[in-house]
Design an enzyme around this catalytic site. Structure first.
Site, PDB file in Angstrom:
ATOM      1  N   ASP A  26       0.863  -1.167   0.000  1.00  0.00           N
ATOM      2  CA  ASP A  26       0.000   0.000   0.000  1.00  0.00           C
ATOM      3  C   ASP A  26       0.910   1.232   0.000  1.00  0.00           C
ATOM      4  O   ASP A  26       2.111   1.117   0.295  1.00  0.00           O
ATOM      5  CB  ASP A  26      -0.879  -0.043   1.264  1.00  0.00           C
ATOM      6  CG  ASP A  26      -1.738   1.187   1.389  1.00  0.00           C
ATOM      7  OD1 ASP A  26      -2.473   1.480   0.433  1.00  0.00           O
ATOM      8  OD2 ASP A  26      -1.686   1.857   2.436  1.00  0.00           O
ATOM      9  N   ASP A  28      -0.129   5.230   0.723  1.00  0.00           N
ATOM     10  CA  ASP A  28      -0.359   6.243   1.752  1.00  0.00           C
ATOM     11  C   ASP A  28      -0.419   5.592   3.133  1.00  0.00           C
ATOM     12  O   ASP A  28      -1.159   4.637   3.332  1.00  0.00           O
ATOM     13  CB  ASP A  28      -1.666   6.995   1.460  1.00  0.00           C
ATOM     14  CG  ASP A  28      -1.513   8.491   1.656  1.00  0.00           C
ATOM     15  OD1 ASP A  28      -0.861   8.897   2.637  1.00  0.00           O
ATOM     16  OD2 ASP A  28      -2.028   9.249   0.814  1.00  0.00           O
ATOM     17  N   ASP A 245      -1.208  -0.354   6.063  1.00  0.00           N
ATOM     18  CA  ASP A 245      -1.390   0.362   7.344  1.00  0.00           C
ATOM     19  C   ASP A 245      -2.839   0.325   7.799  1.00  0.00           C
ATOM     20  O   ASP A 245      -3.131   0.689   8.930  1.00  0.00           O
ATOM     21  CB  ASP A 245      -0.966   1.830   7.203  1.00  0.00           C
ATOM     22  CG  ASP A 245      -1.917   2.619   6.320  1.00  0.00           C
ATOM     23  OD1 ASP A 245      -2.000   2.295   5.121  1.00  0.00           O
ATOM     24  OD2 ASP A 245      -2.601   3.517   6.834  1.00  0.00           O
TER      25      ASP A 245
HETATM   26 MG   LIG Z   1      -2.830   3.235   3.426  1.00  0.00          MG
END
Ligand SMILES: [Mg+2]
Length: 308
Positions: A26, A28, A245
């Site tokens: 991923d 961001d 995240d």
């Molecule tokens: Mg993310």
């Protein structure tokens, strides 16, 4: 009690590294936050690449085209090529192409979506504001629907408005009209602010509520994202690591696709969340627990040095 994700340290580093050939990461909250790199994430990803791991950047963000992502990666020091970028807009365009879709897409979104539709030669409506200029009760008299439209695609759209919502839902009255959502993320993580930044899921829910039917979701945790790349590059799930995240998208996506999973704590998920889920009696929460955990991805750099 289900196991907490294992913190990667020297005792399990080799087993961890030997468990995968492919890395889906991923962006961001893992690699960067807005326009700022997170720690030494670039060195970590580039190091994994130098160890022979295949890298893919997998993002639910629909606002940028793959070319724009390559530029962003390069600016922040990540080696990247267009083929390695897998965005929800890209998956949407690939999906429509695979379906042999030959009508027009009504786009609630940005140029990130229209650029990918252009890439596969699929017609679409123009993006940009459609503000409310008359009483909403006048709209049924003035709004005309484009008869060519055969799909409504909803992504992040800061120009989201009442007329757009009405237009989208009205197209979807035709049950043949496809309803596609790039992703259902609730919010974007922003640091050092008390404000909440609404994510694509908020727009999708609006349209879904009025249309009274659910969309086909392109982004994580939907398996479509993995299907698109695994078919093209013959990736084995059992030899693939997903790094993220946000556990209800990234980690759940990994679990849904049978991948190894690593959560980093530099974005949405906090250590307290992991502890709460591990103690929960709800088995769905246990699925949010990754196999491995690192405070931040850049921590891999020093760990990998110990192998040299
Ligand atoms: Mg993310």
């Amino acid at each position: 009690m289900p196991q907490m994700p294992k913190i990667i340290d020297q005792t399990c580093l080799r087993a961890f590294l030997n468990s995968f050939d492919n890395v889906l990461t991923d962006c961001d909250g893992v690699l960067w936050s807005g326009d700022n790199i997170i720690g030494r994430a670039n060195d970590a990803v580039n190091k994994l690449r130098s160890l022979g791991k295949k890298i893919f950047y997998v993002t639910n963000n629909s606002t940028k085209s793959r070319d724009e992502y390559v530029k962003k990666c390069e600016k922040l020091g990540f080696i990247a090529s267009k083929e390695e970028i897998v965005s929800s807009s890209f998956v949407m365009a690939q999906y429509l192409k695979q379906q042999g879709f030959n009508k027009k897409v009504y786009v609630v979104g940005t140029s990130g979506m229209t650029a990918e539709l252009d890439n596969v030669g699929i017609a679409h409506t123009d993006i940009g504001p459609e503000p409310l200029t008359v009483s909403p009760f006048k709209l049924p008299e003035t709004m005309e629907l484009d008869p060519e439209v055969g799909a409504v695609a909803v992504g992040f759209d800061a120009d989201f408005s009442f007329p757009k919502l009405m237009r989208a839902a009205s197209h979807l009255e035709d049950q043949e009209c496809l309803f596609i959502a790039t992703n259902t993320d609730e919010r974007f993580p922003i640091t050092d602010s008390k404000l909440v930044f609404p994510g694509t899921g908020s727009f999708v829910r609006c349209v879904e509520t009025v249309a009274e039917r659910p969309p086909l979701i392109m982004g994580k945790p939907s398996e479509k994202m993995f299907t698109v790349i695994s078919e093209k590059y013959q990736l084995k799930p059992s030899r693939t690591l997903m790094i993220g995240d946000r556990c209800n998208t990234d980690i759940l996506f990994g679990k849904n696709c049978g991948l190894h999973t690593l959560v980093v704590l530099t974005g949405v998920t906090k250590k307290e969340d992991l502890e709460m889920w591990s103690k929960s009696s709800d088995e769905e929460k246990h699925r949010l627990l990754a196999d491995y955990c690192l405070p931040q991805l850049g921590d891999l750099v020093d760990l990998l040095k110990t192998l040299e």
